[in-house]
Write a protein that holds these residues in place. Structure first.
Motif, mmCIF file in Angstrom:
data_model
loop_
_atom_site.group_PDB
_atom_site.id
_atom_site.type_symbol
_atom_site.label_atom_id
_atom_site.label_comp_id
_atom_site.label_asym_id
_atom_site.label_seq_id
_atom_site.Cartn_x
_atom_site.Cartn_y
_atom_site.Cartn_z
ATOM 1 N N ARG A 63 0.830 -1.206 0.000
ATOM 2 C CA ARG A 63 0.000 0.000 0.000
ATOM 3 C C ARG A 63 0.864 1.255 0.000
ATOM 4 O O ARG A 63 0.515 2.261 -0.627
ATOM 5 C CB ARG A 63 -0.926 -0.008 1.210
ATOM 6 C CG ARG A 63 -1.969 -1.117 1.176
ATOM 7 C CD ARG A 63 -2.996 -0.902 2.258
ATOM 8 N NE ARG A 63 -3.922 -2.021 2.367
ATOM 9 C CZ ARG A 63 -5.063 -1.966 3.045
ATOM 10 N NH1 ARG A 63 -5.401 -0.841 3.671
ATOM 11 N NH2 ARG A 63 -5.865 -3.006 3.117
ATOM 12 N N ASN A 64 1.989 1.208 0.707
ATOM 13 C CA ASN A 64 2.867 2.371 0.718
ATOM 14 C C ASN A 64 3.452 2.651 -0.654
ATOM 15 O O ASN A 64 3.636 3.818 -1.037
ATOM 16 C CB ASN A 64 3.996 2.182 1.734
ATOM 17 C CG ASN A 64 5.034 3.279 1.631
ATOM 18 O OD1 ASN A 64 6.149 3.053 1.139
ATOM 19 N ND2 ASN A 64 4.684 4.477 2.058
ATOM 20 N N ARG A 65 3.774 1.612 -1.422
ATOM 21 C CA ARG A 65 4.292 1.837 -2.775
ATOM 22 C C ARG A 65 3.264 2.594 -3.619
ATOM 23 O O ARG A 65 3.615 3.494 -4.391
ATOM 24 C CB ARG A 65 4.661 0.504 -3.431
ATOM 25 C CG ARG A 65 5.920 -0.138 -2.862
ATOM 26 C CD ARG A 65 6.404 -1.293 -3.727
ATOM 27 N NE ARG A 65 5.485 -2.404 -3.728
ATOM 28 C CZ ARG A 65 5.524 -3.414 -2.863
ATOM 29 N NH1 ARG A 65 6.430 -3.431 -1.902
ATOM 30 N NH2 ARG A 65 4.663 -4.418 -2.942
ATOM 31 N N ASP A 66 1.994 2.229 -3.473
ATOM 32 C CA ASP A 66 0.939 2.933 -4.198
ATOM 33 C C ASP A 66 0.846 4.385 -3.736
ATOM 34 O O ASP A 66 0.720 5.305 -4.547
ATOM 35 C CB ASP A 66 -0.406 2.235 -3.986
ATOM 36 C CG ASP A 66 -0.473 0.870 -4.648
ATOM 37 O OD1 ASP A 66 0.382 0.584 -5.497
ATOM 38 O OD2 ASP A 66 -1.382 0.088 -4.299
ATOM 39 N N ASP A 243 10.654 8.145 4.387
ATOM 40 C CA ASP A 243 11.248 9.314 3.753
ATOM 41 C C ASP A 243 10.127 10.249 3.320
ATOM 42 O O ASP A 243 9.336 9.909 2.435
ATOM 43 C CB ASP A 243 12.093 8.915 2.542
ATOM 44 C CG ASP A 243 12.727 10.111 1.877
ATOM 45 O OD1 ASP A 243 13.697 10.662 2.440
ATOM 46 O OD2 ASP A 243 12.230 10.536 0.806
ATOM 47 N N ILE A 244 10.044 11.415 3.941
ATOM 48 C CA ILE A 244 8.918 12.320 3.674
ATOM 49 C C ILE A 244 8.912 12.786 2.239
ATOM 50 O O ILE A 244 7.853 12.869 1.597
ATOM 51 C CB ILE A 244 8.981 13.522 4.641
ATOM 52 C CG1 ILE A 244 8.786 13.052 6.082
ATOM 53 C CG2 ILE A 244 7.935 14.578 4.277
ATOM 54 C CD1 ILE A 244 9.023 14.134 7.127
ATOM 55 N N GLY A 245 10.063 13.094 1.671
ATOM 56 C CA GLY A 245 10.113 13.621 0.312
ATOM 57 C C GLY A 245 9.583 12.670 -0.735
ATOM 58 O O GLY A 245 8.812 13.061 -1.625
ATOM 59 N N SER A 246 9.967 11.416 -0.642
ATOM 60 C CA SER A 246 9.536 10.421 -1.634
ATOM 61 C C SER A 246 8.261 9.712 -1.248
ATOM 62 O O SER A 246 7.610 9.098 -2.078
ATOM 63 C CB SER A 246 10.649 9.381 -1.852
ATOM 64 O OG SER A 246 10.813 8.582 -0.695
ATOM 65 N N GLY A 247 7.913 9.764 0.046
ATOM 66 C CA GLY A 247 6.752 9.016 0.525
ATOM 67 C C GLY A 247 7.013 7.541 0.713
ATOM 68 O O GLY A 247 6.089 6.775 0.971
ATOM 69 N N GLU A 248 8.277 7.108 0.625
ATOM 70 C CA GLU A 248 8.594 5.684 0.653
ATOM 71 C C GLU A 248 8.970 5.216 2.056
ATOM 72 O O GLU A 248 9.682 5.891 2.791
ATOM 73 C CB GLU A 248 9.757 5.395 -0.299
ATOM 74 C CG GLU A 248 9.408 5.629 -1.762
ATOM 75 C CD GLU A 248 10.586 5.377 -2.690
ATOM 76 O OE1 GLU A 248 11.708 5.125 -2.160
ATOM 77 O OE2 GLU A 248 10.402 5.438 -3.900
ATOM 78 N N VAL A 249 8.499 4.023 2.395
ATOM 79 C CA VAL A 249 8.861 3.361 3.646
ATOM 80 C C VAL A 249 9.823 2.222 3.324
ATOM 81 O O VAL A 249 9.545 1.407 2.437
ATOM 82 C CB VAL A 249 7.612 2.819 4.365
ATOM 83 C CG1 VAL A 249 8.006 1.947 5.560
ATOM 84 C CG2 VAL A 249 6.717 3.968 4.816
ATOM 85 N N SER A 250 10.905 2.160 4.045
ATOM 86 C CA SER A 250 11.877 1.064 3.877
ATOM 87 C C SER A 250 12.081 0.396 5.228
ATOM 88 O O SER A 250 11.977 1.028 6.288
ATOM 89 C CB SER A 250 13.214 1.576 3.329
ATOM 90 O OG SER A 250 13.748 2.594 4.164
#
Length: 252
Positions: A63-66, A243-250
């Motif tokens: 869901r985070n990728r979307d 990462d707030i800028g990209s919206g990505e969770v790792s």
């Protein structure tokens, strides 16, 4: 008509971003099963219509990728109203529990221990509706006593199978811990566990990741209930970085 238009725009935007259309929501058979559960099922079944069938951690990441694609698309507009409209129309929320069921109970399928930062909203980041996530938030996503107790409640009473401890880019609490500038007594208490895990020479991103990992590792040590749930395979605990800028969770 407005709903259909938003749905069409959402599909077109996600397809243009390279998202398979079958990831946008439940397949017809699953949707029919969910509708049947809502119409004639028990309260638990009605509260579980949005619960993923597989690994909850992988579902959060999917869901985070979307969300990340939508978040980055919004960056391209210079107009705040246009950005808000785009996010509203393409935010990949695909399921919502009925309000009348939520009025009677809850059955979240993941817990998130994260920062109280205004830029870090788990429902947005993971495209979840009301009733899906059990959230505990404090500056610096520390494992504070009331927060650990809240997570114990989530596991013991709500059978939540996952706790995600999530730090984020630009964290003010970790920045304050690194600066060692005098703070108020309560803020000093808050950043103490962060400072205890700092490593010389680490930059902010590294410190945030280490803090999230340390908080995650401390949960089963702090709580016999959580430790037992992990040992019995009923609970997974994972650290992550947003990462707030990209919206990505790792994962950390």
């Amino acid at each position: 008509m407005a709903h259909s238009r938003r749905h069409l725009l959402r599909i077109l935007a996600m397809a243009g971003a390279g998202v398979a259309l079958d990831t946008l929501g439940p397949r017809p058979a699953a949707a029919a099963e969910a509708a049947a559960a809502e119409n004639g099922g028990t309260l638990t079944e009605r509260l579980s219509v949005c619960r993923p069938g597989g690994d909850p951690l992988q579902e959060l990441l999917r869901r985070n990728r979307d969300f990340s694609r939508t978040w980055q698309d919004a960056e391209r507009s210079e107009n705040p109203l246009d950005r808000a409209t785009l996010l509203h129309e393409t935010w990949p929320l695909h399921c919502q529990v009925r309000p009348d069921a939520l009025a009677a109970g809850q059955r979240p399928w993941a817990s998130v221990l994260c920062c109280a930062d205004s830029r870090v909203a788990p429902e947005w980041i993971f495209a979840c509706g009301a009733g899906e996530l059990f959230e505990v938030r404090s500056a610096g996503n520390t494992a504070f006593d009331a927060g650990v107790a809240s997570l114990e409640y989530a596991v013991a009473e709500l059978a939540v199978p996952l706790i995600l401890v999530m730090g984020h880019s630009g964290c003010g609490a970790v920045t304050a811990a690194m600066a060692r500038t005098p703070l108020t007594p309560l803020l000093e208490e808050l950043v103490a566990p962060i400072r205890a895990n700092l490593q010389p020479g680490a930059d902010l991103a590294q410190a945030v990741r280490r803090n999230a990992a340390a908080a995650a590792a401390s949960l089963p040590r702090r709580s016999a209930l959580l430790s037992q749930a992990v040992a019995e395979g009923r609970l997974a605990i994972q650290a992550a970085y947003f990462d707030i800028g990209s919206g990505e969770v790792s994962l950390v």
